[in-house]
Design an enzyme around this catalytic site. Sequence first.
Site, PDB file in Angstrom:
ATOM      1  N   HIS A   1      18.960  46.306  53.086  1.00  0.00           N
ATOM      2  CA  HIS A   1      20.268  46.902  53.412  1.00  0.00           C
ATOM      3  C   HIS A   1      21.408  46.237  52.648  1.00  0.00           C
ATOM      4  CE1 HIS A   1      18.365  49.063  56.761  1.00  0.00           C
ATOM      5  NE2 HIS A   1      17.744  47.927  57.016  1.00  0.00           N
TER       6      HIS A   1
ATOM      7  N   SER B   1      30.863  48.853  24.396  1.00  0.00           N
ATOM      8  CA  SER B   1      32.181  49.433  24.663  1.00  0.00           C
ATOM      9  C   SER B   1      32.959  49.521  23.361  1.00  0.00           C
ATOM     10  CB  SER B   1      32.958  48.583  25.676  1.00  0.00           C
ATOM     11  OG  SER B   1      34.303  49.025  25.784  1.00  0.00           O
TER      12      SER B   1
END
Length: 453
Positions: A157, A285
Amino acid sequence: MKNRMHFFDYEMYEKGFGTEEMRNLWSERGILQQWVDFEVYLAQAQAELGMIPQDVAYEITKKGNIDLIGIDKIADIFGTTNLNTVALIRAYKAICENGAGEFIHYGATSQDVLDSTLAFRIKKSLESYRADLEKIVSVLLPLADKYRNAVMAGITHGQHAIPVTFGFVVATWAQAFKEHIERIDQALPRICTGTVSGAAGNFASYNLLFGEKCWDMQVKVLEKFGLTVPPISVQPRNERFVEYMYLCSLIANTCEKIADDIVFNQRNEVMQLEEPFDTEHQICSSTMPQKRNPVLCENIKGLATLIRSNATAQGEIFHRDLRDDTPFFVEDVRMPETAILMDSMLKEMLTVFKGLKVHEENMRKNLDKDEGLLMAEPLALLLSIKSGKKDTAMRIVHKIAMESFEKKIPYEQYVKEMPELREYLTEQEIVDILNPSNYLGLTQKAIDNVIKG
């Protein structure tokens, strides 16, 4: 130059999607050659069984090359017939001498050609996937062994749960891929079956022409393609094609799960794993020089989504009555795309695993960040043993854990000060139970089960 409509057919991208072998298998030329091969195998089988003259089969075989027939000729004829197999047969017939072309496709129906050659492509694709899966497993098993003692926080979780080792995590990955290999082995004979049984699948045309030995004719043709022989016609049913697509979907699901885990673990604040990166050449990038994006894993996630989407589309179609055209439009678009996407995804997954960077020091650092808090479970269990009160022990340790977290007091320090615990546990027992390396259960056995199994 013809326009390239599909993204992975762009000249800029085509080397990044699928191997040449896989692209050739599912290309227009590849598929048309397989159709020609069917007609060749059919003629050869009929000649072997005395159904047509040997010299006819020889001529059909001699001219059984798509480059001799001409894709452009087939395309021209299709423009008027609007039936692909007839276009092929007429173009093929035109180059055969001494009337041999009259015996091309003798007694057959279009679906004999289309279904059997599609099954052949699926077979070759599955064999390729299987080989890639074997390579992946061969990389993962040594990785699991190497990091069998690399303790890290087990995550459930999105939260620290209990300690595991990275070797254990890798072994779970390896086992998933091993099971996919088993699935392929089990599914191959079921999926990769063909049909040489005529218009409605009951051999009526073949039986009229040749009698009961037409069953042996089907066996011979399918054996040449390496396909299994069905006990009854498979033409009205497409479950085998759906199973193939869902099998691809299952493999894609595993790849996406692992890729997503790696993406999370490559986050700057986590940095436990890194996919391979070409520092000298790779750019992530156009404006941020520092970026080392997990582009391979992100791509795998995208490919997996498309594969599952294609499988869903395939699962939504069926043949009305004994056969109709509806499924073909889906198959003709979704299956070639899925084959290329699967090929790309598995090759990229292998690249990731081969170059995976593992930062053990960060695994330990992240494990220690909660200062012992993820050791609450073993502490509660030990307290239940010592006190004989399981529920009470859980309540006490839960209270301590929540207070430690909210008050920002190191868990081990807070635990040692709790009289409810010191009544039953010595300081050394507390230190030992809060050591992550002491709470790994059957980790080593489980890893060995995967490696040796």
